[in-house]
Design an enzyme around this catalytic site. Sequence first.
Site, short mmCIF file in Angstrom:
data_model
loop_
_atom_site.label_atom_id
_atom_site.label_comp_id
_atom_site.label_asym_id
_atom_site.label_seq_id
_atom_site.Cartn_x
_atom_site.Cartn_y
_atom_site.Cartn_z
N CYS B 169 31.87 28.79 -15.71
CA CYS B 169 31.78 28.26 -14.34
C CYS B 169 32.65 29.08 -13.39
O CYS B 169 32.34 29.19 -12.21
CB CYS B 169 32.15 26.78 -14.29
SG CYS B 169 33.73 26.39 -15.03
N HIS B 467 37.25 22.53 -14.36
CA HIS B 467 35.90 22.95 -14.05
C HIS B 467 35.84 23.48 -12.63
O HIS B 467 36.51 22.95 -11.74
CB HIS B 467 34.95 21.75 -14.22
CG HIS B 467 33.52 22.10 -13.99
ND1 HIS B 467 32.88 23.11 -14.67
CD2 HIS B 467 32.59 21.57 -13.15
CE1 HIS B 467 31.63 23.19 -14.26
NE2 HIS B 467 31.43 22.27 -13.34
#
Lengths: 103, 513
Positions: B169, B467
């Site tokens: 990510c 994240h």
Amino acid sequence: MADLQDRKMKDAAMRAKINQKLVETGERERLMELLRTRLIECGWRDQLKQHCKDIVKQKGLEHITVDDLVAEITPKGRALVPDNVKKELLQRIRTFLSKQSSV
Amino acid sequence: MNHHGCQHLNEFKAAKGTEPFRIIHTCFIACASADARRLKAAHCRCHTCNQPAFRLHACLHCVYFGCYLDKHIQEHARSTNHNLAVDLHYGAVYCFPCGDYVYDSELEDMARSQWGKASSSLGIKERIFAPWEPNDTETELLRKNPKRRKVEVASTVGLRGLMNLGNTCFMNCIVQALIHTPVLRDYFLSDQHDCQTGVVKKCLVCEMTRLFQEFYSGVRTPHIPYRLLHLVWTNARHLAGYEQQDAHEFLIAALDVLHRHCKGSNGLNYSNPHHCNCIIDQIFTGGLQSDVTCQKCNNVSTTIDPIWDISLDLGPGPPCGNNNNSSNSSPGSGYSNSPGNYEPTSLIECLKRFTKPEHLGSSAKIKCSNCHSYQESTKQLTMKKLPIVACFHLKRFEHSTGYHKKISTFVSFPEQLDMTPFMSSSRNNNNGYCNQIVQESAKSLSCDNKYSLFAVVNHSGTIETGHYTCYIRQHKDQWFKCDDHMITNASQQEVLNSEGYLLFYHKQILEYG
């Protein structure tokens, strides 16, 4: 009344003189180039081009003249010029005039 | 459009040639000398009403200028039967019997060369924005691919999710930000990369070109960026593996690799790293000025370093500390400056702190080049040159001696940012304009240094695990959240309320250099 008339005459004379200076020095061309660039950047040109295409499509290529098209798009074209572009141009003209001692 | 004029123009050309047009064009439309301009300024008036009107036209048959709007040129044409006139602003020929402007390629060629001479005599660059006219190859391509797509306001073309390939990510969010960088998009979609490496598969710039094609292909399924990941792994070894990585580190590595792979494609002398002309440097490189003032003799020594991003401290910060060490060939990253010991709560405050004069104490004496002695000094950082795209890195991950932590303080950032106060020219603004009017108007109009937000990278989680997601702007004001393969609508408020880790701004107005 005479005063107003007088002022109008003076204004027109001044405008003519400024215009003459702008042309003489080539500043007019520079300003045109700047304006052209700004109008392209902000999407004005594309917007107006699209508008022209729409009008031509709507009326049909055979039935439209340059004069019709100019008459239709001029108000819209003027209204769509962003304020900051106008301001920038005005600013440039002011700067130019402040450097011209003779006007 | 017919490029062979009209019957009337052709008859005129057969009888009198192109000379009348050339004379009018060189003397009164596109003047290439000061004398010609003086004549133009004195004589361009309507011969009927004596006004220097808009849309003045010159008769092509005799010496007569008349306004088009007040119909003086039309009257002249009717009474004299002179049926052709030239527009004195643009040089287009009007035919009265046809009731239209007519275009003749021979006259247009003359006009074009004359405009070129006129522009260069005034030092105006060749027109950058001539309307696009497809050449033969392009016409052929257009014929072969008849499908046209018009990008409307509601169009979602350009939005595409990216599959997560195992803790990637950090890469996906940067790719989304780069894909939605307007100037970069224009560069890649207009196919301007001319690969000189010879090995297309190994060139990251070529891969970016492919990525842009993928994003704008109209396909809506998530893209799988395995080739990009592979290239990153082979070119930036420290990012290889399935570990979690820092998005900022990835951004800098990606820019560095792109910059290196661009080399050789611009034909310029790149032995001097500061004069690279690659697309990455054109867009992302700014100039950071550092002024060190000797406390003894007040001598200022100034250096300017290229930077790709601005790293801003968030925590209270140590009272003193500097860590500028950039000696490699690409512009450095991680410039930081942290005087003061308060916690900034907005991007503006961070920037104020970044550009505040900092006292270098007795432990950091520098040899002054003027008085040749080791002295205490003050140092101030300012922006000498603003990049087209400014990346701000909020240093949320603190790796100080002994402890690592994430700073999750809310730092507000504006949708529009004016960088004028942080410019080197604002450092001592007593000089410059002396004219009051100019100064006042210049202040209200400093749009040259204004920026708009177009992408925000966010990190959720802790320093060890978390994240990355990204907000990107489409069109003028539509926001979307990119969470790997998921793209969802977002509001501007939501974006401005987000934590913010990397903030991407682009200039509102581009100067042409």
